[in-house]
Design a protein around this motif. Structure first.
Motif, PDB file in Angstrom:
ATOM      1  N   GLN A  19      21.273  -4.923  28.022  1.00  0.00           N
ATOM      2  CA  GLN A  19      20.990  -3.492  28.146  1.00  0.00           C
ATOM      3  C   GLN A  19      22.281  -2.689  28.190  1.00  0.00           C
ATOM      4  O   GLN A  19      22.420  -1.671  27.519  1.00  0.00           O
ATOM      5  N   ASP A  20      23.242  -3.149  29.003  1.00  0.00           N
ATOM      6  CA  ASP A  20      24.509  -2.433  29.109  1.00  0.00           C
ATOM      7  C   ASP A  20      25.234  -2.365  27.773  1.00  0.00           C
ATOM      8  O   ASP A  20      25.763  -1.320  27.394  1.00  0.00           O
ATOM      9  N   LEU A  33      32.449  -4.687  29.026  1.00  0.00           N
ATOM     10  CA  LEU A  33      32.511  -6.124  28.768  1.00  0.00           C
ATOM     11  C   LEU A  33      33.510  -6.818  29.682  1.00  0.00           C
ATOM     12  O   LEU A  33      33.283  -7.954  30.117  1.00  0.00           O
ATOM     13  N   ASP A  34      34.611  -6.138  30.004  1.00  0.00           N
ATOM     14  CA  ASP A  34      35.574  -6.700  30.955  1.00  0.00           C
ATOM     15  C   ASP A  34      34.917  -6.924  32.314  1.00  0.00           C
ATOM     16  O   ASP A  34      35.151  -7.947  32.962  1.00  0.00           O
ATOM     17  N   ARG A  78      25.963  -4.260  41.006  1.00  0.00           N
ATOM     18  CA  ARG A  78      26.736  -3.084  41.404  1.00  0.00           C
ATOM     19  C   ARG A  78      28.137  -3.143  40.812  1.00  0.00           C
ATOM     20  O   ARG A  78      28.664  -2.157  40.314  1.00  0.00           O
ATOM     21  N   ASP A  79      28.755  -4.324  40.854  1.00  0.00           N
ATOM     22  CA  ASP A  79      30.127  -4.468  40.380  1.00  0.00           C
ATOM     23  C   ASP A  79      30.245  -4.410  38.872  1.00  0.00           C
ATOM     24  O   ASP A  79      31.319  -4.141  38.350  1.00  0.00           O
ATOM     25  N   THR A  80      29.165  -4.672  38.155  1.00  0.00           N
ATOM     26  CA  THR A  80      29.248  -4.725  36.700  1.00  0.00           C
ATOM     27  C   THR A  80      28.541  -3.578  35.997  1.00  0.00           C
ATOM     28  O   THR A  80      28.641  -3.451  34.780  1.00  0.00           O
ATOM     29  N   GLU A  81      27.842  -2.735  36.742  1.00  0.00           N
ATOM     30  CA  GLU A  81      27.080  -1.686  36.053  1.00  0.00           C
ATOM     31  C   GLU A  81      28.011  -0.636  35.462  1.00  0.00           C
ATOM     32  O   GLU A  81      29.063  -0.331  36.030  1.00  0.00           O
ATOM     33  N   PRO A  82      27.683  -0.153  34.284  1.00  0.00           N
ATOM     34  CA  PRO A  82      28.521   0.867  33.641  1.00  0.00           C
ATOM     35  C   PRO A  82      28.487   2.152  34.442  1.00  0.00           C
ATOM     36  O   PRO A  82      27.564   2.404  35.215  1.00  0.00           O
TER      37      PRO A  82
END
Length: 95
Positions: A19-20, A33-34, A78-82
């Protein structure tokens, strides 16, 4: 992208990754992506400890000392959401 998808241990983060990638503006995609690569690296780094804990639970019925069972899925999301602000601001008013 495929390596990230496979590295994630569950279907929920895999779906969130897809989705992201699909919803992130192209100029923000490298940063998104990072973030996902970092999350996948954390999962992979923890794999030996996870496997040892699983084996201990299977044989002894208890976790190794110093470990506790807890769900960290929300932390990973939380840490990876755009960054929502970036996506929303760019999409408005452009004609």
């Amino acid at each position: 992208m495929d390596r990230l998808h496979v590295a994630l241990p569950r279907s929920a983060p895999r779906q969130q990754l897809l989705q992201d990638v699909n919803l992130t503006p192209i100029e923000d995609l490298p940063a998104a992506l990072d973030g996902w690569a970092s999350a996948a690296e954390q999962f992979e780094a923890a794999r030996p400890r996870i496997e040892a804990a699983r084996a201990r639970m299977k044989t002894c019925g208890v976790l190794p000392d110093g470990l506790e069972a807890r769900d960290v899925t929300a932390d990973v999301f939380r840490d990876t959401e755009p960054r929502q602000g970036n996506r929303d601001d760019r999409g408005r008013g452009a004609v």
